[in-house]
Motif scaffolding. Structure first.
Motif, PDB file in Angstrom:
ATOM      1  N   VAL A  55       0.829  -1.214   0.000  1.00 46.87           N
ATOM      2  CA  VAL A  55       0.000   0.000   0.000  1.00 46.87           C
ATOM      3  C   VAL A  55       0.862   1.262   0.000  1.00 46.87           C
ATOM      4  O   VAL A  55       0.573   2.227  -0.740  1.00 46.87           O
ATOM      5  N   PHE A  56       1.911   1.296   0.793  1.00 47.65           N
ATOM      6  CA  PHE A  56       2.745   2.504   0.873  1.00 47.65           C
ATOM      7  C   PHE A  56       3.353   2.889  -0.474  1.00 47.65           C
ATOM      8  O   PHE A  56       3.308   4.069  -0.847  1.00 47.65           O
ATOM      9  N   PRO A  57       3.948   1.954  -1.226  1.00 48.90           N
ATOM     10  CA  PRO A  57       4.476   2.360  -2.547  1.00 48.90           C
ATOM     11  C   PRO A  57       3.386   2.900  -3.482  1.00 48.90           C
ATOM     12  O   PRO A  57       3.640   3.831  -4.262  1.00 48.90           O
ATOM     13  N   ILE A  58       2.180   2.311  -3.415  1.00 47.12           N
ATOM     14  CA  ILE A  58       1.093   2.810  -4.264  1.00 47.12           C
ATOM     15  C   ILE A  58       0.746   4.252  -3.890  1.00 47.12           C
ATOM     16  O   ILE A  58       0.594   5.122  -4.752  1.00 47.12           O
ATOM     17  N   VAL A  59       0.639   4.501  -2.583  1.00 50.34           N
ATOM     18  CA  VAL A  59       0.222   5.823  -2.111  1.00 50.34           C
ATOM     19  C   VAL A  59       1.307   6.862  -2.327  1.00 50.34           C
ATOM     20  O   VAL A  59       1.053   7.949  -2.886  1.00 50.34           O
ATOM     21  N   PHE A  60       2.528   6.568  -1.904  1.00 48.10           N
ATOM     22  CA  PHE A  60       3.559   7.604  -1.884  1.00 48.10           C
ATOM     23  C   PHE A  60       4.358   7.695  -3.182  1.00 48.10           C
ATOM     24  O   PHE A  60       4.828   8.784  -3.526  1.00 48.10           O
ATOM     25  N   GLN A  61       4.500   6.598  -3.892  1.00 53.35           N
ATOM     26  CA  GLN A  61       5.278   6.641  -5.133  1.00 53.35           C
ATOM     27  C   GLN A  61       4.369   6.856  -6.345  1.00 53.35           C
ATOM     28  O   GLN A  61       4.615   7.754  -7.157  1.00 53.35           O
ATOM     29  N   GLU A  62       3.322   6.055  -6.465  1.00 54.04           N
ATOM     30  CA  GLU A  62       2.472   6.135  -7.661  1.00 54.04           C
ATOM     31  C   GLU A  62       1.489   7.303  -7.590  1.00 54.04           C
ATOM     32  O   GLU A  62       1.311   8.022  -8.580  1.00 54.04           O
ATOM     33  N   ILE A  63       0.841   7.504  -6.448  1.00 52.95           N
ATOM     34  CA  ILE A  63      -0.182   8.556  -6.347  1.00 52.95           C
ATOM     35  C   ILE A  63       0.451   9.918  -6.054  1.00 52.95           C
ATOM     36  O   ILE A  63       0.132  10.912  -6.708  1.00 52.95           O
ATOM     37  N   ARG A  64       1.358   9.964  -5.082  1.00 56.26           N
ATOM     38  CA  ARG A  64       1.975  11.254  -4.734  1.00 56.26           C
ATOM     39  C   ARG A  64       3.198  11.580  -5.584  1.00 56.26           C
ATOM     40  O   ARG A  64       3.685  12.708  -5.561  1.00 56.26           O
ATOM     41  N   GLY A  65       3.719  10.602  -6.328  1.00 61.43           N
ATOM     42  CA  GLY A  65       4.816  10.852  -7.267  1.00 61.43           C
ATOM     43  C   GLY A  65       6.165  11.054  -6.637  1.00 61.43           C
ATOM     44  O   GLY A  65       7.041  11.709  -7.221  1.00 61.43           O
ATOM     45  N   TRP A  66       6.393  10.508  -5.459  1.00 65.04           N
ATOM     46  CA  TRP A  66       7.683  10.661  -4.797  1.00 65.04           C
ATOM     47  C   TRP A  66       8.736   9.769  -5.447  1.00 65.04           C
ATOM     48  O   TRP A  66       8.429   8.749  -6.065  1.00 65.04           O
ATOM     49  N   HIS A  67      10.008  10.171  -5.271  1.00 63.40           N
ATOM     50  CA  HIS A  67      11.137   9.346  -5.714  1.00 63.40           C
ATOM     51  C   HIS A  67      11.082   8.003  -4.988  1.00 63.40           C
ATOM     52  O   HIS A  67      10.672   7.938  -3.817  1.00 63.40           O
ATOM     53  N   PRO A  68      11.481   6.900  -5.648  1.00 69.27           N
ATOM     54  CA  PRO A  68      11.379   5.570  -5.024  1.00 69.27           C
ATOM     55  C   PRO A  68      11.999   5.470  -3.637  1.00 69.27           C
ATOM     56  O   PRO A  68      11.446   4.796  -2.760  1.00 69.27           O
ATOM     57  N   PRO A  84      -0.712  10.945   6.708  1.00 71.64           N
ATOM     58  CA  PRO A  84      -0.578   9.489   6.577  1.00 71.64           C
ATOM     59  C   PRO A  84       0.667   8.955   7.275  1.00 71.64           C
ATOM     60  O   PRO A  84       0.669   7.803   7.751  1.00 71.64           O
ATOM     61  N   CYS A  85       1.721   9.762   7.357  1.00 73.22           N
ATOM     62  CA  CYS A  85       2.918   9.322   8.080  1.00 73.22           C
ATOM     63  C   CYS A  85       2.633   9.211   9.578  1.00 73.22           C
ATOM     64  O   CYS A  85       3.102   8.282  10.245  1.00 73.22           O
ATOM     65  N   LEU A  86       1.861  10.166  10.101  1.00 73.47           N
ATOM     66  CA  LEU A  86       1.459  10.092  11.504  1.00 73.47           C
ATOM     67  C   LEU A  86       0.558   8.874  11.738  1.00 73.47           C
ATOM     68  O   LEU A  86       0.667   8.190  12.765  1.00 73.47           O
ATOM     69  N   ALA A  87      -0.301   8.586  10.768  1.00 73.98           N
ATOM     70  CA  ALA A  87      -1.145   7.391  10.862  1.00 73.98           C
ATOM     71  C   ALA A  87      -0.290   6.129  10.875  1.00 73.98           C
ATOM     72  O   ALA A  87      -0.581   5.181  11.618  1.00 73.98           O
ATOM     73  N   ALA A  88       0.773   6.121  10.076  1.00 70.41           N
ATOM     74  CA  ALA A  88       1.681   4.965  10.068  1.00 70.41           C
ATOM     75  C   ALA A  88       2.339   4.783  11.428  1.00 70.41           C
ATOM     76  O   ALA A  88       2.525   3.657  11.906  1.00 70.41           O
ATOM     77  N   LEU A  89       2.689   5.899  12.072  1.00 73.89           N
ATOM     78  CA  LEU A  89       3.270   5.827  13.420  1.00 73.89           C
ATOM     79  C   LEU A  89       2.270   5.201  14.395  1.00 73.89           C
ATOM     80  O   LEU A  89       2.631   4.350  15.202  1.00 73.89           O
ATOM     81  N   PHE A  90       0.992   5.612  14.299  1.00 73.89           N
ATOM     82  CA  PHE A  90      -0.037   5.041  15.175  1.00 73.89           C
ATOM     83  C   PHE A  90      -0.189   3.538  14.933  1.00 73.89           C
ATOM     84  O   PHE A  90      -0.345   2.759  15.873  1.00 73.89           O
ATOM     85  N   ILE A  91      -0.153   3.148  13.659  1.00 79.71           N
ATOM     86  CA  ILE A  91      -0.258   1.723  13.332  1.00 79.71           C
ATOM     87  C   ILE A  91       0.916   0.957  13.927  1.00 79.71           C
ATOM     88  O   ILE A  91       0.753  -0.144  14.465  1.00 79.71           O
ATOM     89  N   GLY A  92       2.121   1.546  13.853  1.00 85.28           N
ATOM     90  CA  GLY A  92       3.299   0.899  14.434  1.00 85.28           C
ATOM     91  C   GLY A  92       3.187   0.739  15.942  1.00 85.28           C
ATOM     92  O   GLY A  92       3.533  -0.313  16.494  1.00 85.28           O
ATOM     93  N   VAL A  93       2.694   1.786  16.627  1.00 84.19           N
ATOM     94  CA  VAL A  93       2.487   1.706  18.072  1.00 84.19           C
ATOM     95  C   VAL A  93       1.497   0.590  18.402  1.00 84.19           C
ATOM     96  O   VAL A  93       1.735  -0.267  19.263  1.00 84.19           O
ATOM     97  N   GLY A  94       0.359   0.592  17.697  1.00 87.49           N
ATOM     98  CA  GLY A  94      -0.669  -0.401  17.959  1.00 87.49           C
ATOM     99  C   GLY A  94      -0.195  -1.805  17.674  1.00 87.49           C
ATOM    100  O   GLY A  94      -0.409  -2.727  18.476  1.00 87.49           O
ATOM    101  N   PHE A  95       0.476  -1.976  16.547  1.00 89.17           N
ATOM    102  CA  PHE A  95       0.941  -3.305  16.164  1.00 89.17           C
ATOM    103  C   PHE A  95       1.900  -3.875  17.196  1.00 89.17           C
ATOM    104  O   PHE A  95       1.749  -5.026  17.633  1.00 89.17           O
TER     105      PHE A  95
END
Length: 496
Positions: free
Chosen positions: A307-320, A395-406
């Motif tokens: 999901v992260f590569p789709i969101v940040f690379q393909e949709i947001r167009g960031w460098h790999p 979304p990066c803050l959301a990823a941090l929350f997911i990491g805490v929860g996991f």
């Protein structure tokens, strides 16, 4: 500080007549070998500094196994083009590695309970490195995927057995801290792997084969360290060696330990040792419930690899390479939860002391409940802020929350099982590893089709909805845990 009641532990193993070749009448209980009060060969009596050194080695072995699961993912699109398959098929790179995690623990965990932790981990880790090289030397899709499966199969040995090895060394009063640091290693690997892999693949002087080479180098170095410095920690094997040593030193052949008389014929191994994780998964209510919840959150952790590569690379167009940096937010969340888990260890000690020193597995669960809430928040927050015009920090803050929860959920699941099952901890955690790996293998394959059909928000919201349904589990465990534990048929009299 040795085990609270070593005689009951040994007696539990001895009384299982199906595991002992000699009739009890042939063995004099007066010569049953057990730990002395301050026995230096008992891993729980080792100096704290030495136990920390051993814990570090075990953590690095676990990190090598978890890192391998994700380090190749930034090269998936290159591999797909090289071997002539679609990007959906290239996801098998991750999936088959995790399929190896499904079948590996069924072998490695029972093996560790027969021959010890070293024998069940080190040869497997060496083979993991060889197959990592095999992936990098592959020229066809078949060879890539087959070698990835065997890399995961052998790399699952430390993932399955390290937590049980920590239980061998650390008493329940200190084990929570050790498991916290172990959890950073095993849960940080999937987050760190994509960053390393992307940096290698993006280097014009390297190619898609280098993530496999780096993984092999990492594993070989870790293996060499452990081969020289990692001691055996499994009490049953150490007591068997003590019995052999006493017979040799005294000349009295009456000294014995039940672990010497295990039936190791093919029928016994298949029906008892190898089948134990599966038996526990389907007949122990505690293991079934813990495995189901841990499997879901573990699967979501691996879903982020797609999901992260789709969101940040393909949709947001960031460098790999830049597009993999949100994985560091996930890792930061994992690390941030360590403080809460360590605090709960001290709280647990107070509760156990009030219970006359007995294990209270339910006291492990408050961080799990806290993590369940954070996991739900992180899932929905990521779902609805992942794409523009929302700022990337959300979304990066959301990823941090997911990491805490996991990490809170995952770690306390393991602590709970080790508290409860003692000498069978490896089998109980192997049962969890089996089920969670099925989930982790399947979810990444669903990521792209789900997002293509539903878009990011609705697709990830489905994950959040499942997290909401499972949210009551830790609270129900805290209330009804003792009742469920009474249904167990494999809990030793004194798991510690």
């Amino acid at each position: 500080m040795g085990p609270k009641n070593p005689i009951s532990r040994i007696g539990h193993a001895f009384n299982s007549t199906s595991r002992v070749e000699k009739e009890p009448g042939e063995l004099d209980p007066a010569f049953l070998v057990k730990w002395d009060r301050e026995d230096p060969s008992n891993p729980q009596n080792w100096p704290v500094r030495y136990k920390c050194w051993v814990t570090f080695q075990l953590g690095m072995l676990a990190l090598a196994g978890s890192l391998g699961s994700s380090i190749m993912t930034p090269a998936d699109h290159i591999i797909a083009e090289y071997v002539g398959v679609s990007q959906e098929v290239a996801v098998l790179d991750v999936t088959l590695y995790l399929v190896g995690f499904i079948f590996g623990p069924i072998i490695w965990a029972p093996m560790s309970e027969i021959w010890g932790r070293r024998v069940s981990i080190l040869p497997a880790v060496f083979c993991q490195a060889l197959f990592a090289i095999g992936t990098s030397r592959s020229t066809t899709a078949t060879s890539v995927f087959v070698t990835r499966f065997f890399t995961g199969f052998f790399g699952s040995a430390p993932i399955s057995n390290v937590i049980a090895a920590l239980g061998d060394m650390w008493t329940r009063e200190t084990r929570g801290i050790a498991v916290s640091l172990y959890a950073v290693a095993v849960n940080g690997g999937p987050s760190l792997g994509p960053v390393i892999g992307a940096a290698l693949v993006s280097n014009s002087n390297l190619n898609w084969r280098w993530p496999g080479y780096i993984l092999a180098i990492w594993v070989f170095v870790t293996f060499a360290m452990a081969a020289f410095f990692l001691p055996e920690v499994y009490p049953m094997v150490l007591l068997k060696q003590k019995a052999q040593r006493l017979r040799e030193e005294t000349g009295d052949m009456r000294y014995y330990h039940p672990h010497e008389h295990l039936k190791l014929d093919v029928h016994s191994i298949v029906t008892k040792q190898l089948s134990r994780p599966m038996v526990m998964l389907f007949t122990e209510p505690i293991v079934t419930c813990i495995a189901t919840y841990a499997s879901f959150v573990y699967g979501v952790m691996y879903l982020t690899l797609e999901v992260f590569p789709i969101v940040f690379q393909e949709i947001r167009g960031w460098h790999p390479v830049v597009a993999t940096l949100p994985f560091l937010a996930l890792l930061l969340g994992v690390i941030s939860s360590v403080g809460l888990n360590i605090w709960n260890q001290y709280r647990y000690n107070e509760i156990a002391q009030k219970a006359n020193g007995k294990a209270v597995p339910e006291a492990r669960l408050p961080p799990m409940a806290f993590g369940a809430v954070f996991f739900v928040i992180g899932s929905f927050m990521f779902a609805w802020t992942a794409t523009p015009p929302h700022h990337w920090i959300l979304p990066c803050l959301a990823a941090l929350f997911i990491g805490v929860g996991f990490n809170c959920i995952f770690q306390q699941c393991l602590n709970f099982l080790v508290d409860m099952y003692g000498i069978y901890a490896a089998s109980s955690t192997a049962a969890v590893t089996f089920l969670r790996s099925i989930m982790a293998a399947g979810l990444p394959m669903a990521a792209r089709p789900m997002i293509r059909a539903l878009d990011v928000g609705p697709a990830v919201s489905i994950i959040g909805a499942v997290a909401v349904v499972l949210l009551p589990i830790p609270f129900l465990f805290m209330k009804y845990g003792p009742r469920l534990r009474r249904l167990s048929k494999l809990t030793p009299e004194d798991p510690n």
